[in-house]
Write an enzyme that holds these catalytic residues in place. Sequence first.
Site, mmCIF file in Angstrom:
data_model
loop_
_atom_site.group_PDB
_atom_site.id
_atom_site.type_symbol
_atom_site.label_atom_id
_atom_site.label_comp_id
_atom_site.label_asym_id
_atom_site.label_seq_id
_atom_site.Cartn_x
_atom_site.Cartn_y
_atom_site.Cartn_z
ATOM 1 N N GLU A 80 60.262 43.165 26.421
ATOM 2 C CA GLU A 80 59.426 42.195 25.717
ATOM 3 C C GLU A 80 59.229 40.961 26.614
ATOM 4 O O GLU A 80 60.201 40.522 27.226
ATOM 5 C CB GLU A 80 60.060 41.750 24.395
ATOM 6 C CG GLU A 80 59.055 40.997 23.525
ATOM 7 C CD GLU A 80 59.635 40.541 22.176
ATOM 8 O OE1 GLU A 80 60.864 40.481 22.034
ATOM 9 O OE2 GLU A 80 58.827 40.239 21.293
ATOM 10 N N ALA A 116 69.235 37.801 23.041
ATOM 11 C CA ALA A 116 69.404 39.215 22.717
ATOM 12 C C ALA A 116 68.020 39.827 22.573
ATOM 13 O O ALA A 116 67.015 39.104 22.530
ATOM 14 C CB ALA A 116 70.185 39.374 21.415
ATOM 15 N N MET A 117 67.960 41.159 22.491
ATOM 16 C CA MET A 117 66.678 41.842 22.347
ATOM 17 C C MET A 117 66.834 42.994 21.370
ATOM 18 O O MET A 117 67.729 43.822 21.502
ATOM 19 C CB MET A 117 66.218 42.339 23.725
ATOM 20 C CG MET A 117 64.921 43.122 23.686
ATOM 21 S SD MET A 117 63.519 42.122 23.093
ATOM 22 C CE MET A 117 62.532 43.374 22.272
ATOM 23 N N GLU A 118 65.884 43.040 20.414
ATOM 24 C CA GLU A 118 65.996 43.943 19.271
ATOM 25 C C GLU A 118 65.486 45.348 19.525
ATOM 26 O O GLU A 118 65.011 45.999 18.593
ATOM 27 C CB GLU A 118 65.230 43.343 18.093
ATOM 28 C CG GLU A 118 63.687 43.318 18.249
ATOM 29 C CD GLU A 118 63.123 42.042 18.837
ATOM 30 O OE1 GLU A 118 63.859 41.335 19.543
ATOM 31 O OE2 GLU A 118 61.940 41.745 18.592
ATOM 32 N N ASN A 119 65.572 45.896 20.748
ATOM 33 C CA ASN A 119 65.126 47.270 20.997
ATOM 34 C C ASN A 119 65.596 48.172 19.862
ATOM 35 O O ASN A 119 66.757 48.104 19.456
ATOM 36 C CB ASN A 119 65.718 47.779 22.304
ATOM 37 C CG ASN A 119 65.624 46.759 23.405
ATOM 38 O OD1 ASN A 119 64.537 46.379 23.786
ATOM 39 N ND2 ASN A 119 66.764 46.275 23.878
ATOM 40 N N HIS A 143 70.112 38.558 13.281
ATOM 41 C CA HIS A 143 68.706 38.340 13.666
ATOM 42 C C HIS A 143 68.126 39.622 14.281
ATOM 43 O O HIS A 143 67.048 40.087 13.882
ATOM 44 C CB HIS A 143 68.671 37.180 14.669
ATOM 45 C CG HIS A 143 67.335 36.870 15.257
ATOM 46 N ND1 HIS A 143 66.683 35.683 15.024
ATOM 47 C CD2 HIS A 143 66.527 37.567 16.096
ATOM 48 C CE1 HIS A 143 65.535 35.674 15.679
ATOM 49 N NE2 HIS A 143 65.419 36.813 16.351
ATOM 50 N N GLU A 144 68.862 40.223 15.208
ATOM 51 C CA GLU A 144 68.344 41.426 15.879
ATOM 52 C C GLU A 144 68.256 42.598 14.908
ATOM 53 O O GLU A 144 67.325 43.405 14.975
ATOM 54 C CB GLU A 144 69.209 41.783 17.087
ATOM 55 C CG GLU A 144 69.383 40.668 18.114
ATOM 56 C CD GLU A 144 68.085 40.008 18.543
ATOM 57 O OE1 GLU A 144 67.055 40.699 18.590
ATOM 58 O OE2 GLU A 144 68.099 38.784 18.816
ATOM 59 N N HIS A 179 65.193 42.372 12.759
ATOM 60 C CA HIS A 179 64.002 42.834 13.474
ATOM 61 C C HIS A 179 63.796 44.345 13.351
ATOM 62 O O HIS A 179 62.684 44.829 13.543
ATOM 63 C CB HIS A 179 64.126 42.528 14.962
ATOM 64 C CG HIS A 179 63.681 41.162 15.374
ATOM 65 N ND1 HIS A 179 62.501 40.597 14.958
ATOM 66 C CD2 HIS A 179 64.252 40.255 16.196
ATOM 67 C CE1 HIS A 179 62.377 39.389 15.513
ATOM 68 N NE2 HIS A 179 63.430 39.169 16.265
ATOM 69 N N GLU A 184 59.597 36.379 14.763
ATOM 70 C CA GLU A 184 60.735 35.531 15.124
ATOM 71 C C GLU A 184 61.108 34.559 14.021
ATOM 72 O O GLU A 184 62.278 34.307 13.771
ATOM 73 C CB GLU A 184 60.439 34.784 16.427
ATOM 74 C CG GLU A 184 60.259 35.715 17.624
ATOM 75 C CD GLU A 184 61.445 36.666 17.837
ATOM 76 O OE1 GLU A 184 62.516 36.433 17.250
ATOM 77 O OE2 GLU A 184 61.292 37.647 18.579
HETATM 78 ZN ZN LIG Z 1 64.034 37.649 17.582
#
Ligand SMILES: [Zn+2]
Length: 852
Positions: free
Chosen positions: A128, A264-267, A299-300, A303, A322
């Site tokens: 992203e 962090a990243m919500e993959n 949060h992740e 998502h 977001e």
């Molecule tokens: Zn986010």
Amino acid sequence: MAHLTEDKNFRLPRTVLPRRYVPTVTLNLDERTFSGTQTLEVEVASPTQEIILHGIALKLGKVVFRAGGAQHAPVAMEPMAQSETLVLRFGVPLPKGPALLEVEWTGKFTEGLRGLYQAGKVAATQFEAADARRLFPCFDEPAFKARWALTVRIPTTPGLTALGNGAVVSDVTESNLRTVTFQETDVLSSYLIALVVGPLVGTPEQQVNGVPVRTWALPEKAHLTRFGQDAALAALPRLQEYFGLPYAYGKVDQVGIPDFEAGAMENAGLITYREVALLLDPATAPLSVQKRVAEVVTHELAHQWFGNWVTMVWWDDLWLNEAFATWMAYKIVDAWRPDWRVWLDFDTGKAAALHLDALSSTHPIRGEVRNAGEAGESFDLITYEKGGAVLRMIEGFLGADAFREGIRQYMRTHARGNAVADDLWRALGAASSQPVVELANAWIGQSGFPLVSVKVEGRQVTVSQRRFYSEPGVNSAERWPVPMVLRFEDGAGVREHRLLLRDERATVTLEGSGEVKWVFANAGNTGFYRVAYDGPALQKLATNLKALAPAERTSLLADRWALVRSGQASAADFLDLASRYGDEEDDAVLDELVGRLGYVESRLVDGEDQERFRRWVEKLLGPGLAKLGWEAKADEDDRVKLRRSALVRAVGSLARGGPALAEARARVAKLLAGDKAALEPNLLDSAVYMVARSGDRALFDTLLEKMKTEPDPATQRRYLTALASFEDPALTKRGQELFFSDAVKMQDVTIYLGGLLGNRTGRDAWWGEMQKRWKDVVARTGGAPMLLRRVVEAMGALRERKQLDEVKALLQAHPVNEAQQAMAQTLERLSQDVSLRERAGPEVVTWLKRQP
Ligand SMILES: [Zn+2]
């Protein structure tokens, strides 16, 4: 005529749509290169002679298009640099209908923190907003959702773990290559695809409603995974409950990546984290670190529904993803651990957003996003914190049940698809029978927020609004529909009065009888606006502070400070109000107070006046600390620990009190000698920082050594920050030299840079160095847009007009194209800070002289 793809703002046509990617990627971990082959199932929606898909720095090999028994090779394949696309031209029109596109390619790992990159011992991806195109030729826009069936081939090194979006369905070793195939995913946008390969170990699998959850880390950090795992186990069922939908991606893996740009990243199914946002040592982690991990994990996971299951059509609605995940995380964590009072932390983020949104260079929550680069700039306080606050305000206005019903409706209607903001407003409107579209669009389409002026006369309250700017004297004519809740006290007790302020001005009469003792015009601090009370109304609040909730005492102070910045109140007014907070017992309110006083100390006064100000702070807050002492009592409440932490920060870090420093020094010495119980965890950051400031060479060497080998990321960050803060000139210089060395990971360069600019003996020399070596400074970010933005923002710590001019000149000569907004915002803010120093500094000095 130039081809459309020569335009940076080019967007993919919908003539060819991806349905299913079946890629096999072979990684050469030593050479940091890869090769790939993929069969891509597509749907040709209308006959075309070209297929355009994304790809950067990928070298295409054989490409074949197959449909209805025929096959075609492209007659030309052109990489287009501006649009980051690959244009495949065919000699004949490709027929409408399903088809296969077979592609071979090779490429290299990127040097920065995106695409596929090497993070210490781990190879990881970060796609992203638009970097999947650095690993796969793909349709790299969020509206192009497809299934992904990924296979990866890796070396046979023992102990290597490979993680993908789906669970491993086969893992075969043949002639020096290990082939790992992952479960095919449901439809996903390309930015949600991920791959992680490294010597990782995981927690044992635990199930939540049949979904296996595991948390992964490097072996030396395996003992730090428990808390992040527990947070996921707590959040997952609550999220399923809230959305009324099961989790869609089969399993949850959470991985701490040793070098990571964002938090962090919500993959989908494979969530990647900066280590400090996932891993912690429960024995030494301050509560702030625990809360942050819980919040980021939640949060992740939020998502996985809001963003992954229902995805924005285009990056202009990134804010919706977001803002929602931000708000939802606090709501869920609050339900899990009400004793943490996380909404007060939410308020801290909101306060930062209010600060940014008071600039002329702010932007609306939903703005125009023309390309992926601009999408990258959108990950800011307005998108997350203001967006979250506006959702919270709307939830407050509609009621929690109607709001949740609207969300559920939205998730059902757009399941597995894409949606725009108005789809959500319509669903919320239908569920609540309220004018949500009007309310929401006013708040997301218009930048800034209102200052509500309040005048109380008997039982009549007059409120009026105008846009708030932190620049003195600036005005404009916008209005908002402001949902307000007034809290007040009279003879019948404490009550609330609700109103929706639509016009410039309104007068309401509070129901009841008798004298109104006080009126607070932003109950619970849930509204995204600031309040200016007239003199008598403010006086009544100042003398009834104890009747207000902590969030209200905080916002009273913060709003007053904002009025000082904007030239509508004097620094003396603010300090008079602050003086009333001396016996404040709530940690969140103390945090706000200490933060504001810290600004005054570090930016508005110098020399003897600074010393005088510190003694005043010590006098105001020292008695509170003396009463508590440094030692936590057995089963002491968290609130008390956090209060002590705020007071140590005030009396030790800010006021530089001698006894506090002596106490910290003795305890830090014990800590570094291995006594983990030498300091209550919530005191660790301030204590190590203040001791380092006056520390010697031996301490510098010890911290440097420990920083390099420390497994706990929060401890590592603490030591790193301390290394930037030594005030002995020789050690300041050594701290500065570290910036350009590998001792500071790429992900940490901005926090370290902030430390160097905050170091008062080294600041000026470091600023000179930064200007001289600007290219090297920028290179340390690897071009990561979020890090570049923070480099620009860090310059806001400078204080003098001369330095403002130097920042201007530097950014003019070397503009940071990835951080256009941050450049404008930093210059505007710094210019206001410099003016405030010139204007309010003398007021503070005069005020100090009046103090007994
Ligand atoms: Zn986010």
